[in-house]
Design a protein around this motif. Structure first.
Motif, mmCIF file in Angstrom:
data_model
loop_
_atom_site.group_PDB
_atom_site.id
_atom_site.type_symbol
_atom_site.label_atom_id
_atom_site.label_comp_id
_atom_site.label_asym_id
_atom_site.label_seq_id
_atom_site.Cartn_x
_atom_site.Cartn_y
_atom_site.Cartn_z
ATOM 1 N N ARG A 65 19.888 15.376 -35.168
ATOM 2 C CA ARG A 65 20.722 16.580 -35.267
ATOM 3 C C ARG A 65 22.017 16.464 -34.482
ATOM 4 O O ARG A 65 22.976 17.167 -34.761
ATOM 5 C CB ARG A 65 19.960 17.794 -34.729
ATOM 6 N N GLY A 92 17.923 33.347 -34.933
ATOM 7 C CA GLY A 92 19.152 32.562 -34.933
ATOM 8 C C GLY A 92 19.420 31.884 -33.603
ATOM 9 O O GLY A 92 20.053 30.833 -33.545
ATOM 10 N N GLN A 93 18.922 32.475 -32.520
ATOM 11 C CA GLN A 93 19.098 31.878 -31.198
ATOM 12 C C GLN A 93 18.354 30.548 -31.111
ATOM 13 O O GLN A 93 18.853 29.572 -30.558
ATOM 14 C CB GLN A 93 18.569 32.832 -30.121
ATOM 15 N N VAL A 117 21.396 18.628 -22.917
ATOM 16 C CA VAL A 117 20.829 17.708 -23.906
ATOM 17 C C VAL A 117 21.395 16.299 -23.733
ATOM 18 O O VAL A 117 20.659 15.332 -23.698
ATOM 19 C CB VAL A 117 21.098 18.222 -25.338
ATOM 20 N N ASN A 155 25.572 33.317 -33.532
ATOM 21 C CA ASN A 155 24.440 32.872 -32.715
ATOM 22 C C ASN A 155 24.862 32.288 -31.380
ATOM 23 O O ASN A 155 24.283 31.302 -30.919
ATOM 24 C CB ASN A 155 23.579 31.854 -33.472
ATOM 25 N N GLU A 164 17.551 28.684 -33.677
ATOM 26 C CA GLU A 164 18.227 27.735 -34.568
ATOM 27 C C GLU A 164 19.480 27.166 -33.909
ATOM 28 O O GLU A 164 19.756 25.976 -34.018
ATOM 29 C CB GLU A 164 18.590 28.414 -35.887
ATOM 30 N N ALA A 165 20.230 28.035 -33.215
ATOM 31 C CA ALA A 165 21.438 27.560 -32.538
ATOM 32 C C ALA A 165 21.063 26.546 -31.459
ATOM 33 O O ALA A 165 21.760 25.549 -31.257
ATOM 34 C CB ALA A 165 22.209 28.732 -31.933
ATOM 35 N N ALA A 166 19.954 26.787 -30.764
ATOM 36 C CA ALA A 166 19.506 25.843 -29.736
ATOM 37 C C ALA A 166 19.108 24.519 -30.371
ATOM 38 O O ALA A 166 19.459 23.444 -29.865
ATOM 39 C CB ALA A 166 18.331 26.435 -28.956
ATOM 40 N N GLN A 167 18.405 24.600 -31.497
ATOM 41 C CA GLN A 167 18.041 23.365 -32.200
ATOM 42 C C GLN A 167 19.285 22.620 -32.661
ATOM 43 O O GLN A 167 19.349 21.399 -32.588
ATOM 44 C CB GLN A 167 17.191 23.700 -33.433
ATOM 45 N N ALA A 168 20.275 23.387 -33.133
ATOM 46 C CA ALA A 168 21.479 22.759 -33.682
ATOM 47 C C ALA A 168 22.251 21.982 -32.628
ATOM 48 O O ALA A 168 22.985 21.054 -32.962
ATOM 49 C CB ALA A 168 22.379 23.815 -34.328
ATOM 50 N N ILE A 169 22.110 22.343 -31.343
ATOM 51 C CA ILE A 169 22.764 21.520 -30.322
ATOM 52 C C ILE A 169 21.767 20.516 -29.728
ATOM 53 O O ILE A 169 21.968 20.016 -28.630
ATOM 54 C CB ILE A 169 23.447 22.349 -29.212
ATOM 55 N N PHE A 177 24.845 32.242 -27.350
ATOM 56 C CA PHE A 177 23.804 32.635 -26.412
ATOM 57 C C PHE A 177 24.335 33.801 -25.574
ATOM 58 O O PHE A 177 25.265 33.626 -24.787
ATOM 59 C CB PHE A 177 23.405 31.451 -25.527
ATOM 60 N N MET A 205 18.456 20.699 -28.933
ATOM 61 C CA MET A 205 17.395 21.035 -27.979
ATOM 62 C C MET A 205 16.027 20.925 -28.646
ATOM 63 O O MET A 205 15.853 21.291 -29.803
ATOM 64 C CB MET A 205 17.575 22.468 -27.478
ATOM 65 N N LEU A 239 17.227 22.216 -40.291
ATOM 66 C CA LEU A 239 16.637 23.513 -39.968
ATOM 67 C C LEU A 239 15.669 23.886 -41.084
ATOM 68 O O LEU A 239 14.783 24.706 -40.904
ATOM 69 C CB LEU A 239 17.722 24.586 -39.821
ATOM 70 N N PHE A 272 27.220 29.012 -37.560
ATOM 71 C CA PHE A 272 26.394 29.953 -38.325
ATOM 72 C C PHE A 272 27.203 31.166 -38.775
ATOM 73 O O PHE A 272 28.189 31.551 -38.146
ATOM 74 C CB PHE A 272 25.225 30.443 -37.467
#
Lengths: 285, 254
Positions: free
Chosen positions: B90, A179-180, B119, B101, A182-187, B103, A189, B54, B97
């Motif tokens: 994206r 999930g970490q 980003v 999730n 995925e969360a990074a991808q979602a912002i 960090f 990255m 995803l 989620f």
């Protein structure tokens, strides 16, 4: 017993009583037995054929101190090379690209599958394979001049360590919840930024204990470089006893220094662990 | 009616033998709050994950803000976008989620500024100021320097909402945002989402909170076995469902 000392239901009031200390006589007995055994061993060594004066004389000899300094320099540099390689290879190993995955797997297979001392000897004797090395048209040199004991030891130890460290790093990265990522991808990255900013910092927490282990192993593995003339502490101790025949005394000197270095490293590892436990202290305690 | 922000056309997806989505078509208009309901395994979460890529679709297409997701057409053939192009697409969506999730090695504030600074390359001071404003908006200004492990589930999810909003998305996706919460913490997250809906944000929410859907959703979509069974205004689908399957689902959850 008055009524005041009885609780409801007739149970005695134990709130004012103290708990008696346990005797632990078995612990005292085993501890005493161990002390006796240690004393016997110590006495045996003291009365054995060891000239303790020589140990004392060479403990802080200049050649020995230079040796332990060289040992530490090599351990730190080879470990640094090993960690850099290990991180890169672990990232390659987990990449979706099958070419990178295969290269990473092949590297680990080769350098983990052959003895370290053999790798050191191969690097040191590279001149037998390639008398001159270099980039055609740009630069070339005799391999014997390039492959000094220092460089051979660094490459041999570092490349070998990289193969082991890559597996430690890979385990660390896999330990981070999917999930970490995925969360990074979602912002927004990309893979590498997510690895650098999100995954690796969390993996560090997991990999520091095994990496500390690996580094302690590395300090001692540098002694293998004595076979390729790298002047680390064991090599220098050997050179002295070749001259004065005080074999055991000088091995004890070398052993003392390895133990001292490793003893200093353990609390350093604790400090590092605390540094990377940021945000996780509540879980750890 | 305003133009659709999301246009889903005949999207199918299988995981091995399992048909997760079967020819799903759906429009989401600007400012609309759409709730996806249905039993687990009905494909609602997969649909949401396809919209921010995803999960990739097997066939069909999703257009976000008029742009086809994950593919581009060139010379009569479709080509996959590069990871970089997908990452750029994206940015138009924010995702919240089920399991937050956040960090764990970053404070609440750092969680929120990570995307804008790393980003979007925004100035750190600007990102921090905006993040503080977002934290105030979700009622957690006092927790800026707390690590996720020091926050309750409800607080973590509110930080996660702020983190998604910090990227200034045009569409917010919520994947069962209250399912992992203790019952007494559900309300605080839902009230943040209600405020967001009132502010005009376009939202797609996968939820089991029928009460929330009734109160906030413009449209409710009921899914079963990877297909849309019924969709329409919240009052119609929840109040007077036409399909027998919708009726039996609603009578089971209420």
């Amino acid at each position: 017993m008055t009524a005041a000392h009885t609780l409801a239901g007739g149970f005695p009031d134990i709130s004012k009583m103290t708990v008696a200390r346990q005797a632990h006589w078995r612990r005292w007995l085993t501890a005493a037995a161990i002390v006796v055994v240690l004393a016997a061993i110590g006495r045996a060594f003291a009365s054995g054929q060891i000239e303790w004066a020589y140990v004392g004389r060479f403990l802080a000899a200049k050649v020995i101190l230079e040796g332990i300094a060289n040992t530490m320099v090599m351990a730190v540099l080879a470990m640094a090379l090993g960690i850099v390689l290990g991180v890169v290879v672990a990232i390659m190993r987990l990449s979706p690209n099958p070419v990178l995955t295969s290269v990473a797997a092949g590297y680990t297979w080769l350098f983990r599958g052959t003895p370290l001392i053999l790798q050191l000897l191969l690097w040191f004797n590279l001149a037998l394979v390639f008398p001159t090395i270099g980039i055609p048209g740009l630069w070339s040199a005799r391999a014997v001049d390039v492959m000094t004991p220092f460089l051979s030891a660094l490459l041999g130890l570092g490349l070998n360590q990289g193969a082991y460290t890559s597996e430690v790093m890979r385990a660390g990265m896999l330990s981070v919840d999917a999930g970490q990522y995925e969360a990074a991808q979602a912002i927004g990255m990309g893979r590498l930024r997510a690895l650098r900013r999100i995954i690796l910092p969390q993996a560090m927490r997991v990999v520091i204990p095994p990496l500390g282990n690996e580094f302690i192993g590395m300090v001692k593995a540098t002694s293998l470089a004595s076979v390729i003339q790298y002047p680390e502490v064991l090599h220098n101790a050997e050179n002295i006893y070749y001259a004065n025949s005080r074999v055991i005394e000088l091995l004890i000197v070398a052993g003392f220094w390895y133990l001292l270095v490793v003893s200093i490293l353990t609390p350093l590892q604790m400090l590092l662990e605390r540094r990377f436990a940021r945000g996780a202290l509540q879980i750890a305690r | 009616m305003t133009r659709p922000i999301v246009a889903i056309r005949s999207v199918s997806k299988t995981f091995g033998e399992f048909q997760a989505l079967e020819r799903v078509s759906l429009d989401v208009r600007e400012g609309e709050v759409l709730c996806l309901i249905g039993a687990s395994g009905s494909g609602k979460t997969t649909l949401l994950r396809c919209i921010n890529q995803l999960t990739s679709v097997d066939s069909g297409g999703i257009w976000l803000d008029g742009e086809l997701l994950g593919l581009c057409e060139e010379g009569g053939r479709l080509h996959r976008l590069t990871p970089r192009q997908i990452a750029r697409q994206r940015l138009k969506t924010g995702m919240v989620f089920q399991r937050f999730n956040l960090f764990p090695h970053m404070t609440a504030l750092e969680n929120i500024t990570e995307g804008p600074v790393q980003v979007q390359r925004r100035k750190r001071e600007d990102a921090r100021a905006e993040a503080m404003e977002l934290l105030r908006r979700v009622g957690l200004a006092a927790k800026a320097d707390a690590y996720p492990a020091q926050l309750s589930g409800g607080q973590q999810q509110r930080v996660a909402i702020a983190r998604a909003l910090a990227m200034k998305p045009m569409l917010m996706l919520f994947d069962e945002p209250t399912s992992a919460l203790d019952p007494e913490l559900v309300g605080e997250v839902l009230s943040v989402m209600k405020e967001l809906a009132r502010s005009g944000m376009t939202m797609m929410v996968v939820t089991h909170e029928v009460g929330f859907a009734r109160e906030v959703a413009d449209t409710v979509v009921y899914m079963d076995h990877g297909a849309i069974v019924e969709s329409g205004p919240a009052a119609d689908v929840l109040g007077a469902p036409r399909e027998a399957r919708t009726q039996s689902f609603l009578s089971a959850v209420i």
